[in-house]
Design a protein around this motif. Sequence first.
Motif, PDB file in Angstrom:
ATOM      1  N   THR A  68      33.931  64.711 -53.820  1.00 53.70           N
ATOM      2  CA  THR A  68      32.865  63.974 -53.142  1.00 53.70           C
ATOM      3  C   THR A  68      31.881  64.956 -52.506  1.00 53.70           C
ATOM      4  O   THR A  68      32.286  65.895 -51.834  1.00 53.70           O
ATOM      5  CB  THR A  68      33.474  63.053 -52.060  1.00 53.70           C
ATOM      6  OG1 THR A  68      34.394  62.169 -52.683  1.00 53.70           O
ATOM      7  CG2 THR A  68      32.409  62.248 -51.360  1.00 53.70           C
ATOM      8  N   ARG A  69      30.613  64.717 -52.748  1.00 52.79           N
ATOM      9  CA  ARG A  69      29.583  65.613 -52.207  1.00 52.79           C
ATOM     10  C   ARG A  69      28.919  65.064 -50.945  1.00 52.79           C
ATOM     11  O   ARG A  69      28.382  65.811 -50.146  1.00 52.79           O
ATOM     12  CB  ARG A  69      28.499  65.867 -53.269  1.00 52.79           C
ATOM     13  CG  ARG A  69      29.043  66.520 -54.522  1.00 52.79           C
ATOM     14  CD  ARG A  69      29.407  67.962 -54.249  1.00 52.79           C
ATOM     15  NE  ARG A  69      30.008  68.571 -55.423  1.00 52.79           N
ATOM     16  CZ  ARG A  69      31.167  69.197 -55.422  1.00 52.79           C
ATOM     17  NH1 ARG A  69      31.860  69.305 -54.330  1.00 52.79           N
ATOM     18  NH2 ARG A  69      31.644  69.732 -56.516  1.00 52.79           N
ATOM     19  N   GLN A  70      28.942  63.756 -50.764  1.00 53.25           N
ATOM     20  CA  GLN A  70      28.282  63.145 -49.606  1.00 53.25           C
ATOM     21  C   GLN A  70      29.140  63.336 -48.355  1.00 53.25           C
ATOM     22  O   GLN A  70      30.335  63.024 -48.363  1.00 53.25           O
ATOM     23  CB  GLN A  70      28.046  61.659 -49.848  1.00 53.25           C
ATOM     24  CG  GLN A  70      27.105  61.377 -50.999  1.00 53.25           C
ATOM     25  CD  GLN A  70      27.006  59.895 -51.297  1.00 53.25           C
ATOM     26  OE1 GLN A  70      27.892  59.120 -50.961  1.00 53.25           O
ATOM     27  NE2 GLN A  70      25.920  59.515 -51.928  1.00 53.25           N
ATOM     28  N   LYS A  71      28.507  63.835 -47.313  1.00 48.63           N
ATOM     29  CA  LYS A  71      29.228  64.171 -46.088  1.00 48.63           C
ATOM     30  C   LYS A  71      29.895  62.945 -45.461  1.00 48.63           C
ATOM     31  O   LYS A  71      31.048  63.010 -45.048  1.00 48.63           O
ATOM     32  CB  LYS A  71      28.257  64.819 -45.095  1.00 48.63           C
ATOM     33  CG  LYS A  71      28.917  65.401 -43.878  1.00 48.63           C
ATOM     34  CD  LYS A  71      27.914  66.115 -42.999  1.00 48.63           C
ATOM     35  CE  LYS A  71      28.600  66.731 -41.807  1.00 48.63           C
ATOM     36  NZ  LYS A  71      27.675  67.481 -40.967  1.00 48.63           N
ATOM     37  N   ASP A  72      29.178  61.817 -45.389  1.00 49.95           N
ATOM     38  CA  ASP A  72      29.750  60.606 -44.781  1.00 49.95           C
ATOM     39  C   ASP A  72      30.934  60.080 -45.587  1.00 49.95           C
ATOM     40  O   ASP A  72      31.947  59.667 -45.017  1.00 49.95           O
ATOM     41  CB  ASP A  72      28.688  59.511 -44.652  1.00 49.95           C
ATOM     42  CG  ASP A  72      27.625  59.851 -43.618  1.00 49.95           C
ATOM     43  OD1 ASP A  72      27.896  60.701 -42.744  1.00 49.95           O
ATOM     44  OD2 ASP A  72      26.528  59.267 -43.690  1.00 49.95           O
ATOM     45  N   ALA A  73      30.810  60.085 -46.906  1.00 48.88           N
ATOM     46  CA  ALA A  73      31.904  59.621 -47.764  1.00 48.88           C
ATOM     47  C   ALA A  73      33.111  60.539 -47.619  1.00 48.88           C
ATOM     48  O   ALA A  73      34.254  60.069 -47.574  1.00 48.88           O
ATOM     49  CB  ALA A  73      31.446  59.564 -49.213  1.00 48.88           C
ATOM     50  N   LYS A  74      32.856  61.844 -47.522  1.00 46.60           N
ATOM     51  CA  LYS A  74      33.940  62.810 -47.360  1.00 46.60           C
ATOM     52  C   LYS A  74      34.666  62.579 -46.029  1.00 46.60           C
ATOM     53  O   LYS A  74      35.891  62.641 -45.959  1.00 46.60           O
ATOM     54  CB  LYS A  74      33.377  64.229 -47.432  1.00 46.60           C
ATOM     55  CG  LYS A  74      34.388  65.269 -47.759  1.00 46.60           C
ATOM     56  CD  LYS A  74      33.723  66.585 -48.062  1.00 46.60           C
ATOM     57  CE  LYS A  74      34.081  66.917 -49.475  1.00 46.60           C
ATOM     58  NZ  LYS A  74      33.819  68.205 -49.949  1.00 46.60           N
ATOM     59  N   LYS A  75      33.901  62.282 -44.993  1.00 50.98           N
ATOM     60  CA  LYS A  75      34.491  62.025 -43.678  1.00 50.98           C
ATOM     61  C   LYS A  75      35.349  60.758 -43.723  1.00 50.98           C
ATOM     62  O   LYS A  75      36.463  60.743 -43.197  1.00 50.98           O
ATOM     63  CB  LYS A  75      33.402  61.880 -42.622  1.00 50.98           C
ATOM     64  CG  LYS A  75      33.931  61.702 -41.229  1.00 50.98           C
ATOM     65  CD  LYS A  75      32.824  61.652 -40.200  1.00 50.98           C
ATOM     66  CE  LYS A  75      33.394  61.464 -38.814  1.00 50.98           C
ATOM     67  NZ  LYS A  75      32.348  61.418 -37.805  1.00 50.98           N
ATOM     68  N   MET A  76      34.862  59.700 -44.368  1.00 53.47           N
ATOM     69  CA  MET A  76      35.640  58.458 -44.489  1.00 53.47           C
ATOM     70  C   MET A  76      36.934  58.685 -45.251  1.00 53.47           C
ATOM     71  O   MET A  76      37.990  58.188 -44.879  1.00 53.47           O
ATOM     72  CB  MET A  76      34.806  57.360 -45.171  1.00 53.47           C
ATOM     73  CG  MET A  76      33.791  56.749 -44.260  1.00 53.47           C
ATOM     74  SD  MET A  76      32.736  55.431 -44.981  1.00 53.47           S
ATOM     75  CE  MET A  76      33.639  54.826 -46.347  1.00 53.47           C
ATOM     76  N   LEU A  77      36.864  59.475 -46.326  1.00 54.81           N
ATOM     77  CA  LEU A  77      38.058  59.771 -47.100  1.00 54.81           C
ATOM     78  C   LEU A  77      39.065  60.585 -46.291  1.00 54.81           C
ATOM     79  O   LEU A  77      40.268  60.355 -46.372  1.00 54.81           O
ATOM     80  CB  LEU A  77      37.687  60.521 -48.384  1.00 54.81           C
ATOM     81  CG  LEU A  77      37.038  59.676 -49.475  1.00 54.81           C
ATOM     82  CD1 LEU A  77      36.489  60.559 -50.576  1.00 54.81           C
ATOM     83  CD2 LEU A  77      38.028  58.676 -50.043  1.00 54.81           C
TER      84      LEU A  77
END
Length: 94
Positions: free
Chosen positions: A80-89
């Motif tokens: 995952t490259r998107q910071k928000d998506a990475k944080k959620m994961l």
Amino acid sequence: TPKHDMNAMFDPAQKQKRVSPKMPSHDRVDYIRAASWATISLSAILADKEGKQLFRCFLFKCFTEENINFIEATDKMRGTRQKDAKKMLSVEIY
């Protein structure tokens, strides 16, 4: 893969909620390939579609499927490259 109820994994009272993974088809696996899974690395087994599914079934029967869930979740997070998506994961993994 179906979404797992993480509570069912750790709570004996919820044992019936554990969804058993489907065994891979034996039609696509010859003896030499299956025998190689005993000596190759875990990375190689996880890269093999049927080997990975068989490993998932093994972990399920041993009540340790959180191991493969963790591996898959961290692989997904790495991709995952998107910071928000990475944080959620990362929160979901934790």
